[in-house]
Design an enzyme around this catalytic site. Structure first.
Site, PDB file in Angstrom:
ATOM      1  N   SER A  86      -4.705  -1.801   9.652  1.00  0.00           N
ATOM      2  CA  SER A  86      -5.454  -0.807   9.700  1.00  0.00           C
ATOM      3  C   SER A  86      -6.433  -0.598   8.619  1.00  0.00           C
ATOM      4  O   SER A  86      -5.935  -0.145   7.347  1.00  0.00           O
ATOM      5  CB  SER A  86      -4.824   0.107  10.352  1.00  0.00           C
ATOM      6  OG  SER A  86      -5.321   0.885  10.619  1.00  0.00           O
ATOM      7  N   ASN A 116      -7.360   5.276  -2.056  1.00  0.00           N
ATOM      8  CA  ASN A 116      -7.614   5.884  -0.602  1.00  0.00           C
ATOM      9  C   ASN A 116      -7.861   7.145  -0.368  1.00  0.00           C
ATOM     10  O   ASN A 116      -6.456   7.684  -0.766  1.00  0.00           O
ATOM     11  CB  ASN A 116      -7.755   4.755  -0.116  1.00  0.00           C
ATOM     12  CG  ASN A 116      -7.191   5.270   1.306  1.00  0.00           C
ATOM     13  OD1 ASN A 116      -7.456   5.864   1.600  1.00  0.00           O
ATOM     14  ND2 ASN A 116      -5.991   4.464   1.370  1.00  0.00           N
ATOM     15  N   ASN A 135      -4.632   0.909  16.213  1.00  0.00           N
ATOM     16  CA  ASN A 135      -3.968   1.798  14.842  1.00  0.00           C
ATOM     17  C   ASN A 135      -4.394   3.007  15.506  1.00  0.00           C
ATOM     18  O   ASN A 135      -5.774   4.003  16.321  1.00  0.00           O
ATOM     19  CB  ASN A 135      -4.119   1.909  14.005  1.00  0.00           C
ATOM     20  CG  ASN A 135      -3.255   2.323  13.093  1.00  0.00           C
ATOM     21  OD1 ASN A 135      -3.296   4.024  12.815  1.00  0.00           O
ATOM     22  ND2 ASN A 135      -2.575   2.305  12.267  1.00  0.00           N
ATOM     23  N   CYS A 192       0.982  10.230   9.318  1.00  0.00           N
ATOM     24  CA  CYS A 192      -0.049  11.918   9.269  1.00  0.00           C
ATOM     25  C   CYS A 192       0.388  13.565   8.898  1.00  0.00           C
ATOM     26  O   CYS A 192       2.220  13.139   9.730  1.00  0.00           O
ATOM     27  CB  CYS A 192      -0.417  12.085  10.670  1.00  0.00           C
ATOM     28  SG  CYS A 192      -1.654  10.872  10.383  1.00  0.00           S
ATOM     29  N   VAL A 211       4.834  -1.234   5.603  1.00  0.00           N
ATOM     30  CA  VAL A 211       4.187   0.038   5.001  1.00  0.00           C
ATOM     31  C   VAL A 211       3.299   0.633   5.271  1.00  0.00           C
ATOM     32  O   VAL A 211       2.331  -0.242   4.590  1.00  0.00           O
ATOM     33  CB  VAL A 211       5.284   0.412   3.437  1.00  0.00           C
ATOM     34  CG1 VAL A 211       7.156   0.255   3.803  1.00  0.00           C
ATOM     35  CG2 VAL A 211       4.667   0.004   2.806  1.00  0.00           C
ATOM     36  N   ASN A 212       3.132   2.226   5.217  1.00  0.00           N
ATOM     37  CA  ASN A 212       1.795   3.253   4.456  1.00  0.00           C
ATOM     38  C   ASN A 212       1.748   2.557   3.685  1.00  0.00           C
ATOM     39  O   ASN A 212       2.431   2.370   2.621  1.00  0.00           O
ATOM     40  CB  ASN A 212       1.839   3.824   5.953  1.00  0.00           C
ATOM     41  CG  ASN A 212       0.519   4.044   5.815  1.00  0.00           C
ATOM     42  OD1 ASN A 212      -1.022   3.641   5.662  1.00  0.00           O
ATOM     43  ND2 ASN A 212      -0.097   4.409   7.684  1.00  0.00           N
ATOM     44  N   GLY A 220       2.140  -4.900   2.366  1.00  0.00           N
ATOM     45  CA  GLY A 220       1.825  -4.303   1.178  1.00  0.00           C
ATOM     46  C   GLY A 220       1.525  -5.007  -0.023  1.00  0.00           C
ATOM     47  O   GLY A 220       2.804  -5.427  -0.085  1.00  0.00           O
ATOM     48  N   GLY A 221       0.659  -5.047  -0.318  1.00  0.00           N
ATOM     49  CA  GLY A 221      -0.064  -5.666  -1.680  1.00  0.00           C
ATOM     50  C   GLY A 221       0.241  -7.388  -1.248  1.00  0.00           C
ATOM     51  O   GLY A 221       0.669  -8.142  -2.371  1.00  0.00           O
TER      52      GLY A 221
HETATM   53  C1  LIG Z   1      -8.556   1.851   2.919  1.00  0.00           C
HETATM   54  C2  LIG Z   1      -7.931   1.712   3.927  1.00  0.00           C
HETATM   55  C3  LIG Z   1      -7.586   2.293   4.791  1.00  0.00           C
HETATM   56  C4  LIG Z   1      -6.488   2.349   5.170  1.00  0.00           C
HETATM   57  N1  LIG Z   1      -6.989   3.749   6.758  1.00  0.00           N
HETATM   58  C5  LIG Z   1      -5.049   3.496   7.995  1.00  0.00           C
HETATM   59  C6  LIG Z   1      -4.826   4.082   8.967  1.00  0.00           C
HETATM   60  O1  LIG Z   1      -6.665   4.521   9.146  1.00  0.00           O
HETATM   61  N2  LIG Z   1      -4.386   3.573   9.321  1.00  0.00           N
HETATM   62  C7  LIG Z   1      -3.261   3.256   8.747  1.00  0.00           C
HETATM   63  O2  LIG Z   1      -2.161   3.547   9.491  1.00  0.00           O
HETATM   64  N3  LIG Z   1      -2.788   3.146   7.937  1.00  0.00           N
HETATM   65  C8  LIG Z   1      -4.556   2.457   6.812  1.00  0.00           C
HETATM   66  N4  LIG Z   1      -4.438   2.126   5.725  1.00  0.00           N
HETATM   67  C9  LIG Z   1      -2.887   1.395   4.871  1.00  0.00           C
HETATM   68  C10 LIG Z   1      -3.321  -0.096   5.202  1.00  0.00           C
HETATM   69  O3  LIG Z   1      -3.100  -0.489   6.388  1.00  0.00           O
HETATM   70  C11 LIG Z   1      -2.199  -0.586   4.830  1.00  0.00           C
HETATM   71  O4  LIG Z   1      -0.302  -0.409   5.290  1.00  0.00           O
HETATM   72  C12 LIG Z   1      -1.700  -0.426   2.787  1.00  0.00           C
HETATM   73  O5  LIG Z   1      -2.698  -0.478   2.569  1.00  0.00           O
HETATM   74  C13 LIG Z   1      -0.618  -1.187   3.006  1.00  0.00           C
HETATM   75  O6  LIG Z   1      -1.155  -2.738   2.851  1.00  0.00           O
HETATM   76  P1  LIG Z   1      -2.153  -3.553   1.613  1.00  0.00           P
HETATM   77  O7  LIG Z   1      -1.055  -3.036   0.242  1.00  0.00           O
HETATM   78  O8  LIG Z   1      -1.853  -4.583   1.789  1.00  0.00           O
HETATM   79  O9  LIG Z   1      -3.655  -2.126   1.613  1.00  0.00           O
HETATM   80  C14 LIG Z   1      -5.075   1.764   4.913  1.00  0.00           C
HETATM   81  C15 LIG Z   1      -5.105   1.406   4.092  1.00  0.00           C
HETATM   82  C16 LIG Z   1      -6.511   1.119   2.513  1.00  0.00           C
HETATM   83  C17 LIG Z   1      -6.062   0.644   1.458  1.00  0.00           C
END
Ligand SMILES: Cc1cc2nc3c(=O)[nH]c(=O)nc-3n(C[C@H](O)[C@H](O)[C@H](O)COP(=O)(O)O)c2cc1C
Length: 315
Positions: free
Chosen positions: A29, A77, A107, A138, A199-200, A251-252
């Site tokens: 997401s 971000n 989402n 949130c 994770v978020n 995550g990553g």
């Molecule tokens: C630009 C951006 C916007 C995101 N927006 C959302 C969102 O709207 N809802 C949500 O649950 N996670 C959001 N995330 C979190 C990602 O879905 C993800 O959980 C997090 O970035 C870790 O994964 P990654 O390291 O592969 O990016 C966002 C991440 C980024 C970088």
């Protein structure tokens, strides 16, 4: 405990909360828009699936720029959950998404339990979605801004309220910003979550020496990308040893081996987020690399069984 790599069939398909995924790699997401933006770059139907941008009751403009900053090992971000709002999503995006064969997960977020319930209620009346993923990172305005996902009771309350009205599986997306993920994962499972996403982003603050052009107005945001990979792996592993519902690890992830690490830690599927900004074809590439990873591992296991004499080919 969630099952590991053995849940991946030779054709790479997996089953997650009753949903069949063509392969276990989804786009995360907020990093893949509403999916439609990617249509000219790749065949959406070839993906394991994708999760839409977070959807709220009303449209949200998001935060002022800069809101996305590249860091040495990931991204910071502070988008502010910009989105078109659930009604415009249903009217303008969902009819096109409903024609796809791939799995689309919406989402959902809110600032009160009733916000989550109302968004899911509206989505539930429309075709084209496989499940809901609740973003629990949130602030709850009724509880002095406490983040839903850092408190087991709030986590359970929002999941139970959504489960009561949802016709579709509900995935709880948990926050890594807690000392111990286990009570939160247990609360989500007990409240009826069909799966967990872990994770978020990790809360982070910018250095005061950050050049003005890269300074996020609020001074920080959510860290994502390779910097958080091991943090996420630890949480997925802890949750997988605690709950029986399936886990989606993220995550990553940059490559197939990163995705495999989550599956070996007990995840059934993975999501790819930040990597989409570096490589728009990251999701299908990582799915291919994951398949190669397990093929190589399985053949290495066969060779070692032969050489240590415990098993002969053909037996
Ligand atoms: C630009 C951006 C916007 C995101 N927006 C959302 C969102 O709207 N809802 C949500 O649950 N996670 C959001 N995330 C979190 C990602 O879905 C993800 O959980 C997090 O970035 C870790 O994964 P990654 O390291 O592969 O990016 C966002 C991440 C980024 C970088």
């Amino acid at each position: 405990m969630s099952s590991g790599p053995l849940t991946i069939a030779p054709d790479m398909s997996v089953s997650l909360a009753g949903i069949r995924l063509r392969n276990p790699v989804l786009a995360a997401s907020g990093t893949f828009g509403y999916g439609l933006e990617w249509e000219s770059l790749l065949d959406l139907n070839s993906l394991g699936g994708f999760v839409t941008k977070g959807l709220s009751r009303e449209p949200m403009p998001g935060n002022p720029p800069p809101r996305l900053v590249v860091m040495p090992s990931g991204m910071l971000n502070s988008i502010g959950l910009q989105n078109v709002g659930v009604d415009a999503f249903i009217r303008e995006k969902l009819p096109k998404l409903a024609r796809l064969k791939t799995v689309v997960i919406a989402n959902v977020f809110g600032y009160e339990i009733e916000d989550y319930v109302e968004v899911v209620r509206r989505l539930d009346g429309a075709d084209g979605l496989a499940a809901y993923e609740l973003n629990l990172s949130c602030p709850n305005t009724s509880h002095g801004g406490m983040t839903f996902g850092i408190d087991p009771q709030l986590t359970a309350a929002v999941i139970a309220a959504v489960k009561k009205i949802s016709q579709r599986p509900v995935i709880a997306k948990l926050s890594p910003n807690v000392a111990d993920i286990i009570p939160i994962a247990k609360a989500a499972e007990s409240a009826g979550a069909d799966a967990l996403s872990l994770v978020n982003t990790v809360l982070a603050k910018q250095s005061p020496d950050t050049p003005r052009s890269a300074r996020i107005p609020s001074g920080g945001g959510g860290l994502s990308g390779p910097a958080i990979h091991e943090v996420a792996l630890r949480m997925v592993s802890a949750a997988a040893s605690t709950v029986r519902i399936p886990i989606i690890g993220l995550g990553g992830i940059l490559c197939g081996a990163d995705a495999a690490a989550f599956i070996r830690a007990g995840a059934v599927a993975v999501q790819v987020g930040t990597a989409n900004f570096y490589d728009p074809l990251a999701v299908p590439r990582i799915a291919r690399e994951l398949q190669d990873y397990f093929r190589a591992r399985n053949s290495a296991a066969r060779v070692s069984k032969r050489t240590d004499g415990t098993q002969r080919p053909g037996r």
